[in-house]
Design an enzyme around this catalytic site. Structure first.
Site, PDB file in Angstrom:
ATOM      1  N   GLN A  16      31.994   3.448 -16.798  1.00 20.67           N
ATOM      2  CA  GLN A  16      32.584   3.547 -15.473  1.00 20.67           C
ATOM      3  C   GLN A  16      32.760   4.970 -14.910  1.00 20.67           C
ATOM      4  O   GLN A  16      32.490   5.211 -13.727  1.00 20.67           O
ATOM      5  CB  GLN A  16      33.956   2.838 -15.446  1.00 20.67           C
ATOM      6  CG  GLN A  16      34.564   2.830 -14.068  1.00 20.67           C
ATOM      7  CD  GLN A  16      35.854   2.042 -13.922  1.00 20.67           C
ATOM      8  OE1 GLN A  16      36.402   1.979 -12.840  1.00 20.67           O
ATOM      9  NE2 GLN A  16      36.357   1.449 -14.975  1.00 20.67           N
ATOM     10  N   GLY A 247      61.057  12.027  -2.209  1.00 19.29           N
ATOM     11  CA  GLY A 247      62.469  12.143  -1.859  1.00 19.29           C
ATOM     12  C   GLY A 247      62.992  11.013  -0.983  1.00 19.29           C
ATOM     13  O   GLY A 247      64.145  11.046  -0.560  1.00 19.29           O
TER      14      GLY A 247
HETATM   15  N1  COA Z   1      17.826   7.159 -24.906  1.00 22.44           N
HETATM   16  C1  COA Z   1      18.126   7.470 -26.169  1.00 22.44           C
HETATM   17  N2  COA Z   1      19.372   7.431 -26.680  1.00 22.44           N
HETATM   18  C2  COA Z   1      20.352   7.022 -25.849  1.00 22.44           C
HETATM   19  C3  COA Z   1      20.100   6.681 -24.500  1.00 22.44           C
HETATM   20  C4  COA Z   1      18.770   6.761 -24.035  1.00 22.44           C
HETATM   21  N3  COA Z   1      18.432   6.449 -22.799  1.00 22.44           N
HETATM   22  N4  COA Z   1      21.278   6.322 -23.930  1.00 22.44           N
HETATM   23  C5  COA Z   1      22.215   6.437 -24.887  1.00 22.44           C
HETATM   24  N5  COA Z   1      21.666   6.865 -26.043  1.00 22.44           N
HETATM   25  C6  COA Z   1      22.335   7.103 -27.326  1.00 22.44           C
HETATM   26  C7  COA Z   1      23.173   8.368 -27.317  1.00 22.44           C
HETATM   27  O1  COA Z   1      22.373   9.481 -27.517  1.00 22.44           O
HETATM   28  C8  COA Z   1      24.112   8.097 -28.485  1.00 22.44           C
HETATM   29  O2  COA Z   1      23.446   8.365 -29.685  1.00 22.44           O
HETATM   30  P1  COA Z   1      24.072   9.151 -30.958  1.00 22.44           P
HETATM   31  O3  COA Z   1      25.562   9.001 -30.900  1.00 22.44           O
HETATM   32  O4  COA Z   1      23.481   8.457 -32.110  1.00 22.44           O
HETATM   33  O5  COA Z   1      23.683  10.555 -30.861  1.00 22.44           O
HETATM   34  C9  COA Z   1      24.302   6.611 -28.418  1.00 22.44           C
HETATM   35  O6  COA Z   1      23.281   6.091 -27.559  1.00 22.44           O
HETATM   36  C10 COA Z   1      25.645   6.123 -27.889  1.00 22.44           C
HETATM   37  O7  COA Z   1      26.200   6.980 -26.893  1.00 22.44           O
HETATM   38  P2  COA Z   1      27.775   7.172 -26.791  1.00 22.44           P
HETATM   39  O8  COA Z   1      28.098   7.965 -25.604  1.00 22.44           O
HETATM   40  O9  COA Z   1      28.284   7.703 -28.108  1.00 22.44           O
HETATM   41  O10 COA Z   1      28.267   5.670 -26.561  1.00 22.44           O
HETATM   42  P3  COA Z   1      29.440   4.859 -27.286  1.00 22.44           P
HETATM   43  O11 COA Z   1      29.261   3.467 -26.830  1.00 22.44           O
HETATM   44  O12 COA Z   1      29.497   5.092 -28.757  1.00 22.44           O
HETATM   45  O13 COA Z   1      30.780   5.479 -26.650  1.00 22.44           O
HETATM   46  C11 COA Z   1      32.212   6.150 -24.834  1.00 22.44           C
HETATM   47  C12 COA Z   1      31.160   5.156 -25.341  1.00 22.44           C
HETATM   48  C13 COA Z   1      32.478   5.854 -23.375  1.00 22.44           C
HETATM   49  C14 COA Z   1      33.517   5.980 -25.655  1.00 22.44           C
HETATM   50  C15 COA Z   1      31.690   7.591 -24.993  1.00 22.44           C
HETATM   51  O14 COA Z   1      30.435   7.687 -24.369  1.00 22.44           O
HETATM   52  C16 COA Z   1      32.618   8.657 -24.451  1.00 22.44           C
HETATM   53  O15 COA Z   1      33.643   8.991 -25.035  1.00 22.44           O
HETATM   54  N6  COA Z   1      32.218   9.259 -23.329  1.00 22.44           N
HETATM   55  C17 COA Z   1      32.957  10.354 -22.701  1.00 22.44           C
HETATM   56  C18 COA Z   1      34.211   9.895 -22.028  1.00 22.44           C
HETATM   57  C19 COA Z   1      33.978   8.805 -21.034  1.00 22.44           C
HETATM   58  O16 COA Z   1      33.226   8.925 -20.096  1.00 22.44           O
HETATM   59  N7  COA Z   1      34.730   7.720 -21.224  1.00 22.44           N
HETATM   60  C20 COA Z   1      34.881   6.681 -20.226  1.00 22.44           C
HETATM   61  C21 COA Z   1      33.819   5.730 -20.154  1.00 22.44           C
HETATM   62  S1  COA Z   1      34.153   4.669 -18.785  1.00 22.44           S
END
Ligand code: COA
Length: 418
Positions: A16, A247
């Site tokens: 999001q 306030g």
């Molecule tokens: N091609 C290749 N790899 C891809 C890709 C693509 N098009 N899109 C995603 N990936 C991979 C990423 O490189 C990552 O790989 P790695 O961790 O093995 O290096 C993996 O997919 C997952 O990405 P990640 O961001 O770690 O997703 P997650 O599902 O584990 O975590 C969040 C989700 C939201 C918790 C995390 O992204 C986060 O903390 N983001 C920052 C804060 C944020 O925006 N939070 C609010 C979200 S609404």
């Protein structure tokens, strides 16, 4: 012409926070290319699905006006395509977990070397420091940014607010940062890195509570209802229920029908400037001249008594009747509108903040349009793209792939199309 005409954004965001930022840039007129993994896409496409095998509302409502390219950034051919995309874009936006972009081989240093004019904009949970490597979601952001500790009633548990201040709030902060960086680039010719940590964004939105934290050192917070009830303050800003944060004391009061309708309530502000009008309206004209009630400081310890008297009156009217009666008198009130009422609101629809959007797989769906209005252009809200819907046109028209080269990329497994 739109505000961001000619600006191209590489949208490497998911869930999001990031998508809400790039959706705003798309509404402002930027060409936003959403990059998604060919197999999974943005995970929200398949979350909270209401129609089998059709992009969820979670996804469709956060990804309007974008093009979608399915690309595996860990595949060598995919890396090559991504490198070429970086060379043609003005902004790269991402909200991966900390370190994920670097692990793909696209550190800021490398991206900057590839295209010194590009702006790399990131959402992370925390800024630099002890927690910089943590993953963060909306509700976590509300907790670590001070919102949860100050939301709810003093005798209850901390609460999460349904307004998505951690995700969409941070998305807005980042969008502002990107537009500012684009503006600065006009003068310097250089791109830069923009970071919007979710914790910092929530803190920014909770500043009145940090204000109160400091005011506590000078004594009790007299405008908080707990003061009038004789409940002592601790050493941190307490939860204040529905007390107004400013306030001018305010509360949520019952209206006619509250026994059966969970939203038959109104927010009523006892603005000092219209105090006499309020006394007249609720049948308490004697409070107009009584020094116990005439000044705001005199009223603060009596808020329970005052709001009980106002509620005796509001309970005799519907929330819309209260609005109709109070508005001409300059008394600020707000009916508690349900999401059903929001969906049907004629003004919100006319102003295109609530829009019905056609979608090839789900049919028409209701969404939130651009909440900012401009006099020189109108935002046209377009449906979200299918996964990889624009892969081929981006490869051909933007990156110049054709013939055998295009066939090789398509056959490599690095890209996908719907
Ligand atoms: N091609 C290749 N790899 C891809 C890709 C693509 N098009 N899109 C995603 N990936 C991979 C990423 O490189 C990552 O790989 P790695 O961790 O093995 O290096 C993996 O997919 C997952 O990405 P990640 O961001 O770690 O997703 P997650 O599902 O584990 O975590 C969040 C989700 C939201 C918790 C995390 O992204 C986060 O903390 N983001 C920052 C804060 C944020 O925006 N939070 C609010 C979200 S609404």
């Amino acid at each position: 012409m739109t505000a961001l005409d000619g600006i191209r954004v590489l949208d490497f965001t998911h869930v999001q926070s990031g998508p809400s930022c790039t959706q705003m840039l798309a509404w402002l007129g930027a060409d936003v290319i959403k990059l998604e993994h060919p197999e999974t896409g943005d995970a929200t496409r398949r979350q909270l699905m209401d129609v089998p095998d059709v992009d969820s509302l979670y996804f469709t409502m956060l990804n309007h006006n974008k093009r979608s390219m399915a690309l595996d950034a860990r595949n060598p051919v995919g890396k090559d395509v991504l490198t070429r995309l970086i060379g043609t874009c003005d902004v790269l936006v991402e909200n991966f977990a900390p370190g994920a972009l670097d692990r793909m081989g696209f550190s800021w240093e490398r991206i900057h070397a590839m295209n010194p004019q590009i702006i790399l904009a990131s959402v992370k949970g925390f800024g630099p420091g002890a927690n910089q490597d943590c993953k963060v979601y909306e509700n976590v952001a509300q907790c670590i940014g001070g919102a949860a500790s100050t939301t709810g009633f003093p005798d209850g548990v901390p609460l999460i607010t349904s307004a998505q201040i951690g995700d969409a709030g941070t998305g807005l902060h980042l969008a502002l940062g990107i537009v500012a960086a684009l503006f600065q680039r006009i003068r310097t010719g250089r791109g830069q890195r923009v970071l919007a940590p979710m914790q910092d964004g929530v803190v920014n939105l909770c500043r009145v509570k940090l204000r109160d934290q400091q005011r506590l050192q000078s004594g009790p917070l007299e405008e908080y209802s707990q003061h009038g009830r004789g409940i002592p303050f601790g050493d941190a800003t307490p939860r204040a229920g529905n007390d107004s944060g400013g306030g001018q004391p305010g509360r949520i009061l019952k209206c006619k029908g509250w026994e059966t309708d969970p939203n038959a309530y109104i927010y009523f502000v006892t603005q000092a400037a219209v105090w006499e009008s309020i006394c007249e309206l609720i049948g308490k004209p004697e409070w107009q001249d009584d020094p116990e009630y005439t000044s705001l400081p005199a009223r603060l310890p009596k808020l329970d008594e005052i709001f009980a008297a106002i509620e005796d009156w509001t309970q005799t009217k519907t929330k819309f009747e209260v609005l109709e009666i109070c508005n001409p008198r300059g008394i600020p009130v707000g009916p508690i509108l349900s999401m059903k009422e929001i969906a049907d609101d004629e003004d919100l629809r006319r102003n295109r903040t609530i829009v019905s959007v056609p979608h090839p797989e789900r049919g028409d769906y209701l969404s939130v349009g651009c909440p900012i209005k401009f006099s020189d252009f109108e935002v046209a809200v377009e449906r979200s793209p299918l996964l990889g819907e624009h892969t081929t046109e981006i490869l051909q028209d933007l990156l110049g792939y054709s013939g055998d080269a295009l066939d090789r990329v398509m056959a490599s497994g690095a890209v996908g199309k719907s």
